[in-house]
Enzyme design. Sequence first.
Site, PDB file in Angstrom:
ATOM      1  N   HIS A 114     -52.481  32.360 -14.832  1.00 43.63           N
ATOM      2  CA  HIS A 114     -51.109  33.074 -14.129  1.00 43.63           C
ATOM      3  C   HIS A 114     -50.074  33.302 -14.983  1.00 43.63           C
ATOM      4  O   HIS A 114     -49.202  33.574 -14.886  1.00 43.63           O
ATOM      5  CB  HIS A 114     -50.681  32.091 -13.164  1.00 43.63           C
ATOM      6  CG  HIS A 114     -50.182  30.850 -13.615  1.00 43.63           C
ATOM      7  ND1 HIS A 114     -50.969  29.804 -14.074  1.00 43.63           N
ATOM      8  CD2 HIS A 114     -48.963  30.223 -13.924  1.00 43.63           C
ATOM      9  CE1 HIS A 114     -50.394  28.726 -14.537  1.00 43.63           C
ATOM     10  NE2 HIS A 114     -49.169  29.146 -14.306  1.00 43.63           N
ATOM     11  N   GLU A 118     -42.023  14.000 -17.875  1.00 42.89           N
ATOM     12  CA  GLU A 118     -42.857  14.859 -18.655  1.00 42.89           C
ATOM     13  C   GLU A 118     -42.069  15.436 -19.988  1.00 42.89           C
ATOM     14  O   GLU A 118     -42.263  16.820 -20.253  1.00 42.89           O
ATOM     15  CB  GLU A 118     -43.254  16.158 -17.843  1.00 42.89           C
ATOM     16  CG  GLU A 118     -44.819  16.669 -18.535  1.00 42.89           C
ATOM     17  CD  GLU A 118     -45.396  17.764 -17.872  1.00 42.89           C
ATOM     18  OE1 GLU A 118     -46.579  17.251 -17.296  1.00 42.89           O
ATOM     19  OE2 GLU A 118     -44.910  18.769 -17.510  1.00 42.89           O
ATOM     20  N   HIS A 134     -53.840  33.516  -8.011  1.00 41.71           N
ATOM     21  CA  HIS A 134     -52.261  33.107  -8.013  1.00 41.71           C
ATOM     22  C   HIS A 134     -51.665  34.106  -7.229  1.00 41.71           C
ATOM     23  O   HIS A 134     -51.850  35.447  -7.425  1.00 41.71           O
ATOM     24  CB  HIS A 134     -52.032  33.116  -9.339  1.00 41.71           C
ATOM     25  CG  HIS A 134     -50.650  32.279  -9.563  1.00 41.71           C
ATOM     26  ND1 HIS A 134     -49.272  33.059  -9.511  1.00 41.71           N
ATOM     27  CD2 HIS A 134     -50.090  31.120  -9.867  1.00 41.71           C
ATOM     28  CE1 HIS A 134     -48.342  32.188  -9.369  1.00 41.71           C
ATOM     29  NE2 HIS A 134     -48.977  30.945  -9.778  1.00 41.71           N
ATOM     30  N   GLU A 150     -41.193  28.709 -20.379  1.00 40.94           N
ATOM     31  CA  GLU A 150     -41.224  27.326 -20.116  1.00 40.94           C
ATOM     32  C   GLU A 150     -40.738  26.473 -21.487  1.00 40.94           C
ATOM     33  O   GLU A 150     -40.039  25.702 -21.423  1.00 40.94           O
ATOM     34  CB  GLU A 150     -42.532  26.796 -19.919  1.00 40.94           C
ATOM     35  CG  GLU A 150     -42.812  27.127 -18.380  1.00 40.94           C
ATOM     36  CD  GLU A 150     -43.161  28.515 -17.920  1.00 40.94           C
ATOM     37  OE1 GLU A 150     -43.377  29.269 -17.008  1.00 40.94           O
ATOM     38  OE2 GLU A 150     -43.351  29.484 -19.122  1.00 40.94           O
ATOM     39  N   ASP A 159     -40.945  22.028 -17.037  1.00 37.80           N
ATOM     40  CA  ASP A 159     -40.183  23.076 -17.421  1.00 37.80           C
ATOM     41  C   ASP A 159     -39.975  24.337 -16.736  1.00 37.80           C
ATOM     42  O   ASP A 159     -39.868  25.493 -17.518  1.00 37.80           O
ATOM     43  CB  ASP A 159     -41.386  23.368 -18.668  1.00 37.80           C
ATOM     44  CG  ASP A 159     -42.459  23.620 -18.384  1.00 37.80           C
ATOM     45  OD1 ASP A 159     -42.936  23.894 -17.110  1.00 37.80           O
ATOM     46  OD2 ASP A 159     -43.571  23.447 -18.869  1.00 37.80           O
ATOM     47  N   ARG A 200     -47.331  34.382 -17.600  1.00 37.50           N
ATOM     48  CA  ARG A 200     -46.435  35.420 -17.670  1.00 37.50           C
ATOM     49  C   ARG A 200     -46.968  36.108 -19.040  1.00 37.50           C
ATOM     50  O   ARG A 200     -47.062  37.386 -19.113  1.00 37.50           O
ATOM     51  CB  ARG A 200     -45.023  35.082 -17.770  1.00 37.50           C
ATOM     52  CG  ARG A 200     -44.492  34.778 -16.095  1.00 37.50           C
ATOM     53  CD  ARG A 200     -42.786  34.986 -16.318  1.00 37.50           C
ATOM     54  NE  ARG A 200     -42.372  34.437 -15.268  1.00 37.50           N
ATOM     55  CZ  ARG A 200     -41.940  33.114 -14.713  1.00 37.50           C
ATOM     56  NH1 ARG A 200     -42.108  32.283 -15.481  1.00 37.50           N
ATOM     57  NH2 ARG A 200     -41.463  33.053 -13.707  1.00 37.50           N
TER      58      ARG A 200
END
Length: 379
Positions: A207, A122, A240, A136, A100, A209
């Site tokens: 991590h 996936e 990260h 995503e 994604d 967003r």
Amino acid sequence: MARRIRVAAFLGTRPEVIKMYSPVRALRDQDSTFETIVCSSGQHAELLSDALTTFGMDVDYELDVMRTNQRPAEVAWKVARWAGDICDERRPDVVLVQGDTTTTMAAGVAAFHSSTPVAHVEAGLRTYDNSAPWPEEGHRRILGAIADLHFAPSEMAGANLVREGVAPDRVFLTGNTGIDALYWALSRPRDTPAPPDGQRRVVVTTHRRESIPDGITAIFGAVRQLAELYPDVRFQLVRHPSPPVLRTLRQIMDGARPRNVEVLAPCSYVPFMHMLADSYLIVTDSGGIQEEAPVLGKPLLVVNRRTAREEPLRIGTSDLVGTDRDSIVAAVAGLLDDPARHARMATPHEPYGDGLAGERIVKILGEEIAPGTATEAGR
């Protein structure tokens, strides 16, 4: 000699390399049937290079797209143009994309506009909330609308696609290729010692967003509080490289950091899998770790408000905790204080397959894609 099936596999991030490893390996093992072209956008820089080296994956085309403070839209525009040029030049019979990421979505759309069949590894993960994970979730749904072959990692993912109108005969239950990579990693020699007997380690990664800044601030704050409450437990916080994440980490952890908190640089995939295998429990918002933890038999606390990986939640080996500091502290404390509860969640299981997804995907490509497919589709 009959022309081979030409497959262009696009990737650009460390997770894509990990999850494309087994299908690319299987394609290249059958080089009398498949011509495999690997295209790397460079969406991740250091992490991508390390992953390519780990898996010995040679790249045929590189873009080096990433720039400091670059917006996702800029990455999408650049990758789409680059991928479209590759499709026009090489005329693949199928474009293979995974997951994604912005690279995945942009390469898939470019292939679609080049009348090239798209195969999505996936496929079918959904939260049905375009803001979590962002961007995503939107990428997944775009690919669900344009892909020709959908390789679902679980029955739930496949059912999502069929419910959305994808023809059932275009959805293939393969398992998750990330589990293929996990089993490979666990078979490799370890280069770090196992923890001393009796030492409990909690691995923490974050991590997302949509968790910046408040959610990540709460997660790091919870780790600091827990470390003070449980001085005998070692908290391994893997940082990260995202600049906002690093800034928040420095704000929370600089100064008099508890001695039992390790702030670790990102490490290579194989030692990181051994780190997860050595852990007592895992706290994360990573999708890949949500798939790996059940196989490893590690209780998992998901620090996000949504997840597309519901299978471990239903089985009872993970909990969706969210990003509230008090909730995180309570959830971790509950597992550290209650051995019986920990034992119930530490049941190994395989909701995402048996580690043979890559071979299944390549077998399906051989059955469903014929040489010259893209040209015949109107190119």
